[in-house]
Design a protein around this motif. Structure first.
Motif, PDB file in Angstrom:
ATOM      1  N   PRO A 186       0.822  -1.211   0.000  1.00 38.32           N
ATOM      2  CA  PRO A 186       0.000   0.000   0.000  1.00 38.32           C
ATOM      3  C   PRO A 186       0.857   1.263   0.000  1.00 38.32           C
ATOM      4  N   GLY A 187       0.492   2.196  -0.843  1.00 40.66           N
ATOM      5  CA  GLY A 187       1.154   3.499  -0.856  1.00 40.66           C
ATOM      6  C   GLY A 187       2.629   3.436  -1.190  1.00 40.66           C
ATOM      7  N   TRP A 188       3.076   2.328  -1.795  1.00 40.46           N
ATOM      8  CA  TRP A 188       4.495   2.155  -2.115  1.00 40.46           C
ATOM      9  C   TRP A 188       5.354   2.390  -0.870  1.00 40.46           C
ATOM     10  N   GLN A 189       4.952   1.708   0.210  1.00 40.28           N
ATOM     11  CA  GLN A 189       5.670   1.813   1.474  1.00 40.28           C
ATOM     12  C   GLN A 189       6.366   0.493   1.783  1.00 40.28           C
ATOM     13  N   THR A 190       7.674   0.529   1.904  1.00 39.90           N
ATOM     14  CA  THR A 190       8.426  -0.678   2.214  1.00 39.90           C
ATOM     15  C   THR A 190       9.638  -0.323   3.055  1.00 39.90           C
ATOM     16  N   CYS A 191      10.354  -1.338   3.499  1.00 42.27           N
ATOM     17  CA  CYS A 191      11.520  -1.157   4.358  1.00 42.27           C
ATOM     18  C   CYS A 191      12.273  -2.475   4.398  1.00 42.27           C
ATOM     19  N   ALA A 192      13.407  -2.497   5.071  1.00 43.28           N
ATOM     20  CA  ALA A 192      14.204  -3.715   5.137  1.00 43.28           C
ATOM     21  C   ALA A 192      13.430  -4.860   5.784  1.00 43.28           C
ATOM     22  N   ASN A 193      12.678  -4.584   6.837  1.00 39.04           N
ATOM     23  CA  ASN A 193      11.913  -5.646   7.489  1.00 39.04           C
ATOM     24  C   ASN A 193      10.854  -6.232   6.559  1.00 39.04           C
ATOM     25  N   ALA A 194      10.224  -5.374   5.776  1.00 38.34           N
ATOM     26  CA  ALA A 194       9.217  -5.855   4.823  1.00 38.34           C
ATOM     27  C   ALA A 194       9.857  -6.731   3.761  1.00 38.34           C
ATOM     28  N   ARG A 195      11.014  -6.317   3.273  1.00 38.93           N
ATOM     29  CA  ARG A 195      11.690  -7.121   2.259  1.00 38.93           C
ATOM     30  C   ARG A 195      12.121  -8.477   2.832  1.00 38.93           C
ATOM     31  N   LEU A 196      12.508  -8.487   4.086  1.00 38.39           N
ATOM     32  CA  LEU A 196      12.909  -9.746   4.713  1.00 38.39           C
ATOM     33  C   LEU A 196      11.738 -10.717   4.794  1.00 38.39           C
ATOM     34  N   VAL A 197      10.558 -10.231   5.187  1.00 37.67           N
ATOM     35  CA  VAL A 197       9.423 -11.152   5.299  1.00 37.67           C
ATOM     36  C   VAL A 197       8.951 -11.601   3.913  1.00 37.67           C
TER      37      VAL A 197
END
Length: 302
Positions: free
Chosen positions: A151-162
């Motif tokens: 959603p909303g082009w929101q990501t981070c390192a933790n999101a990429r890990l999961v």
């Protein structure tokens, strides 16, 4: 030849109930593939009122006519009205999309929670949030999810890990150009990222001097013939009030000989030639027509 992939973000209960069937019917009529990314948990759209503090929020709301697009009831979900559980209410709608031959994937479990908080969440909370989406997707479709788009082009390192833990085929969390393997804070992640390359309707609607016809012409001018083009649409916009505008875009593409492709098929073809996929940093940056910062693809490859 110009190739174009369509990614449908489904944000709300109303969009699932009304916008998704309308979009699926139009796309089938036009013989055009698309990937529908579903919000699978509670519709807490009303809680997004906290975004009033973001730069550009009021400007976007006023020019896009949010109330007309989403409806008053949707804008109260999760505040004055209880949050309807989208997957529980509309599993049949979702399965009908799959049965019609369209690709499906995960947008999120709780759209509000991911868009507004994922970048600040500790790993265990990000993992729990995505696990809830994975479980609901499995319950609805009887198969594991292979794709996700935040959603909303929101990501981070933790999101990429999961995402990597879920062994997704690909994701589409960013704005940018060619597909890449993402790197954040020096760490390279395994899940292929296929960015959205074109502006969305809601980033262009309501601007002075921009008629609907000019929006279509503008998007057509941006199409590249040397790379995959990815257009993100929304069930609440192109599937409802702005469906005639989306139909006009499809007709313009047909007149120009644009070839529509599936994102999953494109991802598999790329991964067969994995050595040719660059690594690029994901950076948070502003996008014209959108409030706040979004995940973007850094220009320099490595």
């Amino acid at each position: 030849m110009i190739t174009l992939a369509l990614k449908v973000d489904v944000d709300t209960e109303r969009g699932t109930r009304l916008g998704v069937p309308a979009l699926a019917a139009l796309l089938r009529e036009s013989d055009v593939p698309a990937c529908f990314l579903f919000s699978l948990g509670p519709d807490n759209t009303g809680r997004a009122i906290r975004r009033v503090f973001r730069p550009g929020f009021f400007k976007k709301v006023s020019r896009t006519g949010v109330v007309g697009m989403y409806g008053v009831r949707t804008l109260l979900n999760g505040t004055l009205l209880p949050a309807p559980h989208i997957g529980q209410k509309h599993a049949g709608v979702m399965r009908a999309v799959r049965d019609a031959g369209f690709e499906t994937g995960i947008h999120c479990h709780d759209h509000f929670r991911w868009q507004d908080f994922v970048r600040a969440m500790p790993l265990e909370k990000v993992r729990a949030e995505f696990a809830a989406a994975l479980a609901e997707y499995q319950r609805v479709f009887g198969a594991p999810a292979l794709a996700a788009g935040a959603p909303g082009w929101q990501t981070c390192a933790n999101a990429r890990l999961v995402y990597d833990e879920a062994r997704l085929l690909y994701s589409s969390d960013t704005r940018g150009g060619a597909p890449f393997f993402p790197r954040i804070d020096g760490r390279v992640f395994d899940t292929l990222e296929i960015p959205s390359t074109l502006p969305t309707f809601d980033e262009l609607l309501g601007r002075p001097g921009w008629s609907d016809g000019e929006i279509v012409a503008h998007i057509m001018r941006l199409l590249r013939d040397d790379a995959l083009n990815v257009f993100t649409l929304h069930a609440e916009i192109e599937g409802m009030k702005k469906q005639p505008l989306f139909r006009a875009l499809l007709e313009a593409c047909r007149a120009r000989g644009v070839r529509f492709v599936r994102l999953d098929g494109h991802a598999r073809a790329l991964l067969r030639a994995r050595a040719d996929i660059p690594v690029r940093d994901i950076v948070m940056a502003p996008i014209d027509g959108r409030s706040g910062l979004v995940a973007t693809q850094a220009e320099r490859a490595s």
